[in-house]
Motif scaffolding. Structure first.
Motif, short mmCIF file in Angstrom:
data_model
loop_
_atom_site.label_atom_id
_atom_site.label_comp_id
_atom_site.label_asym_id
_atom_site.label_seq_id
_atom_site.Cartn_x
_atom_site.Cartn_y
_atom_site.Cartn_z
N TYR A 130 0.80 -1.23 0.00
CA TYR A 130 0.00 0.00 0.00
C TYR A 130 0.84 1.28 0.00
O TYR A 130 0.45 2.29 -0.58
N ALA A 131 2.01 1.22 0.63
CA ALA A 131 2.87 2.42 0.65
C ALA A 131 3.35 2.74 -0.77
O ALA A 131 3.53 3.91 -1.13
N ASP A 132 3.54 1.70 -1.58
CA ASP A 132 3.98 1.91 -2.96
C ASP A 132 2.81 2.38 -3.84
O ASP A 132 3.01 3.21 -4.73
N ILE A 133 1.62 1.84 -3.58
CA ILE A 133 0.45 2.31 -4.33
C ILE A 133 0.22 3.80 -4.04
O ILE A 133 -0.10 4.58 -4.93
N ALA A 134 0.43 4.20 -2.80
CA ALA A 134 0.30 5.62 -2.45
C ALA A 134 1.27 6.45 -3.28
O ALA A 134 0.93 7.53 -3.78
N GLU A 135 2.50 5.95 -3.45
CA GLU A 135 3.49 6.66 -4.27
C GLU A 135 2.98 6.84 -5.70
O GLU A 135 3.17 7.89 -6.31
N ILE A 136 2.37 5.79 -6.23
CA ILE A 136 1.83 5.86 -7.59
C ILE A 136 0.71 6.90 -7.65
O ILE A 136 0.72 7.79 -8.51
N SER A 161 -11.30 -1.93 -0.22
CA SER A 161 -11.10 -0.91 0.81
C SER A 161 -10.14 -1.36 1.91
O SER A 161 -9.60 -0.53 2.62
N ASP A 162 -9.89 -2.68 2.04
CA ASP A 162 -8.89 -3.07 3.05
C ASP A 162 -7.49 -2.66 2.61
O ASP A 162 -6.60 -2.49 3.42
N LYS A 163 -7.31 -2.47 1.29
CA LYS A 163 -6.02 -1.98 0.80
C LYS A 163 -6.03 -0.45 0.68
O LYS A 163 -5.10 0.22 1.11
N THR A 164 -7.11 0.09 0.11
CA THR A 164 -7.13 1.54 -0.14
C THR A 164 -7.14 2.35 1.14
O THR A 164 -6.65 3.47 1.18
N SER A 165 -7.70 1.79 2.23
CA SER A 165 -7.71 2.54 3.48
C SER A 165 -6.28 2.84 3.92
O SER A 165 -5.95 3.97 4.29
N ASP A 166 -5.41 1.85 3.84
CA ASP A 166 -4.00 2.07 4.20
C ASP A 166 -3.32 3.01 3.20
O ASP A 166 -2.49 3.82 3.57
N VAL A 167 -3.71 2.87 1.93
CA VAL A 167 -3.15 3.77 0.91
C VAL A 167 -3.47 5.22 1.28
O VAL A 167 -2.59 6.09 1.24
N LEU A 168 -4.72 5.46 1.68
CA LEU A 168 -5.13 6.83 2.02
C LEU A 168 -4.24 7.45 3.09
O LEU A 168 -3.87 8.62 3.00
#
Lengths: 450, 450
Positions: free
Chosen positions: B35-41, B59-66
């Motif tokens: 998720y930290a890498d998706i946030a970078e993207i 949302s279990d992944k995107t919540s951490d991305v947020l």
């Protein structure tokens, strides 16, 4: 909790008790004090007092105290301990802390100390760790970890784990390896407890596990662990074999040291020093940068000497040279600091030319605002519009050049594999002083038509 | 592991897939990405693309991305989500992260978002956390923790614990409270497993547990946790009741932010900015310090104007003003940086007068070495020993005064409860410029007998 505060009264009381050899009273007084706090106390004692206290207290406490002491204090104390006494302290420590202490011992006693360690496996782990470069993941890791073989079943695994966990303060993760010790994955304690005892580990483990290579740079390990919020990370060798584990408390130290180092470099201090270091150590860290500043100042003076013919008609130009030098220095430090931080945090995107263009715009904006203020001030002060214009216009040019140098230098150093942090502070200030004053007089000369 | 690296190719591929609405391909491509890498993207995408991706992924992944996104990107995305969608993200997050996001939402939708959270206990915990000052232990803590009552027996305890541990990613410690929820101590998992199930918790728990008050400064919490190597610390309110828990990953962020802030202050940047912020934001952070530098420069010019009568006979004095200003600035920054760091790390001992005396000795030593070099250079350059002597002697005086100001200012600010880090950088440089040049001309005037 109120954090422990070392008062002069407490210190005096302890010194008094040591002098009168009141062992039991001291043990009682320090019984509930955390080892990190005892280290703070011992750092303030003289060598004899410190040694007395270390010998008095239990080695399960003093071993941790030793790891927290200032390096020179620790060295002095270890000098007063026998090889057997040192070995007893090492016995109580995790392998990474033990190896750090052994690495500081004089060459000639290392072998003897190691031979006095009763737990031979522990001794071997310590010796293994001595092989790794201090400035690598291998130099940071501990041998303490919990690992299980993929070919075991859950029951064997639980039994083996219990034995291993004895030596490991915090388990974090159970690592799964194959017969060659190659890291294959990890297991959660929860899964282990909810699975049938006859299940094979290879069928239940999670094959995805982050790891770092033994040769990885500690700063890189810190970045990975803090980015992915890891509390521990396994370390593997060139063959993928599990050789150790790094925990987050070691990484906190790496992050703090790195921040301290960058901060000191930015302030013109060339090696990590503390306020309580000796005057000689402080001078050694500070003088090189001051000498650089001296060279810059002499360069600036030589440049001004070259424009000496302007002094009779335009003395005021010379009055503003400290301003020009200061602005060039400040802008340069600001620009370089932002780049250095962006590089450290890995959040610098886009091309170098875009970045230089942005910095130019920024410098132009800041420069115009500051120059307008300066123009008004100088015009009213001396009543000479053209001189005021010359000074202000030069200021804009100087700020733009300073911003470009400040942006470019750390990027260039980084590309060359040099720590960009050395570009901040006196390095940028000095070069910008010289360039700034040169540009200033040159532009002023054109505008004033001399 | 090789850390994830966001390439231009990958970004182009993702943008292409989003434009052509290739949902399944995107889910497959990003399935294994942290998720930290998706946030970078996502930080690199435009608002529509970012929103599309957040709505697409689970949302279990995107919540951490947020939680990992840049603040402005997160704000833009949340603006495009319905209250129900935001509530679904919050449902997946730990209470501390959820509360941080809620605190950023526009006032008018907070109530609606909270009402959409299905888990009412979770919603209540989030609302509780909103009450605490962002800059306190309360603002940092999460509600997720494992606690047991001292009046339970081990069996009840194990059952209750299992239920609680569901919501807690990492257990670390089991906290023991009384009927009033007052924190009494802690339990280790090991002890729990090796004790008879009928034993009372009050007979087996460890009554010694470190804790911090909800109002404690985050920096202080960071100091305590890193000094005592804690991975988690319970937070208690004014009545000693257990209200939350702070974990080491949050503290790593505090330490890094603090270091970044101090570094930027030292470099003359007044608020935390990043290289990719807008030109306006960067100007706002940089201009105030540059303006201060401008004032200092104008002050220096005014002082030099007052010594104008010396210019005809001793023009060379004016050539060395940038050198004097630079040395005064550099010494001041070095001295203050060491004090600021000593204060931050709590390792400053002894009285203020001792410290000033030491800094004077240090400055005298450095000053004499530098002055000797400068004396030889100036003497050979201009062939006038007395002028050379005047310049060098003034340099020594300036360095000593600069060292004293640099040492005293942060100590004084700290005593007044002001962050001493603002004393470094342009603040010290500017005041030292003015004092330096004044002292320089004054001493030169005496020596040259003008």
């Amino acid at each position: 909790m109120t954090p422990f505060k070392l008062t002069d009264e407490l210190l005096a009381e302890i010194e008094q008790l040591i002098e009168t050899q009141k062992g039991p009273e001291l043990e009682y007084l320090l019984g509930d004090v955390h080892y990190a706090d005892i280290a703070e106390i011992i750092n303030e004692l003289n060598e004899d007092e410190a040694t007395y206290l270390i010998k008095l207290l239990d080695s399960d406490k003093t071993s941790d105290v030793l790891t927290e002491l200032d390096e020179d204090v620790r060295e002095a104390i270890l000098n007063n301990l026998s090889s057997k006494e040192i070995a007893e302290e090492l016995e109580e420590l995790d392998t990474d802390d033990a190896a750090d202490i052994v690495a500081e011992l004089p060459e000639e006693i290392i072998q003897e100390v190691i031979s006095e360690i009763e737990d031979r496996e522990h001794a071997q782990d310590i010796v293994d760790l001595l092989r790794y470069d201090e400035n690598s993941a291998g130099g940071l890791m501990a041998k303490e970890l919990v690992k299980v073989n993929e070919n075991w079943n859950v029951l064997t695994c639980v039994k083996e784990m219990r034995a291993q966990a004895e030596n490991v303060t915090r388990v974090h993760s159970i690592y799964v390896v194959d017969d060659e010790d190659v890291l294959k994955g990890r297991l959660s304690l929860k899964d282990l407890l909810t699975t049938s005892t006859t299940a094979q580990i290879r069928d239940v483990y999670i094959p995805k596990v982050d790891s770092v290579n033994v040769n990885e740079d500690p700063e890189e390990v810190a970045k990975i662990m803090s980015k992915y919020d890891l509390e521990a990370i396994p370390v593997v060798d060139e063959m993928g074999r599990l050789v150790g584990r790094i925990t987050i408390d070691d990484i906190v130290d790496v992050i703090k040291e790195e921040a301290d180092k960058d901060y000191q470099l930015a302030a013109g201090i060339s090696q990590v020093v503390e306020a309580d270091d000796s005057i000689w150590e402080l001078t050694r860290a500070r003088l090189p940068w001051l000498f650089l500043g001296l060279l810059g100042g002499v360069g600036a003076a030589a440049i001004m000497g070259g424009f000496e013919e302007m002094i009779s008609k335009h003395a005021i130009l010379f009055f503003f040279t400290p301003l020009i030098a200061a602005m060039a220095g400040n802008v340069g430090v600001q620009s370089s600091a932002i780049i250095v931080q962006g590089l450290a945090n890995d959040d610098l995107k886009g091309s170098v030319s875009n970045r230089l263009f942005k910095e130019m715009l920024l410098a132009l904006l800041n420069g115009l605002i500051l120059a307008a203020i300066l123009l008004l001030f100088t015009w009213f002060w001396k009543g000479d519009f053209y001189t005021a214009l010359a000074i202000s216009a030069s200021l804009v040019a100087v700020i733009i050049v300073a911003g470009i140098i400040g942006t470019f230098t750390p990027l260039f150093l980084n590309q060359r594999g040099i720590d960009p942090a050395i570009a901040t502070g006196p390095f940028i200030t000095t070069s910008n002083d010289i360039f700034g004053i040169l540009i200033y007089f040159w532009i002023a000369k054109i505008i004033l038509g001399i």
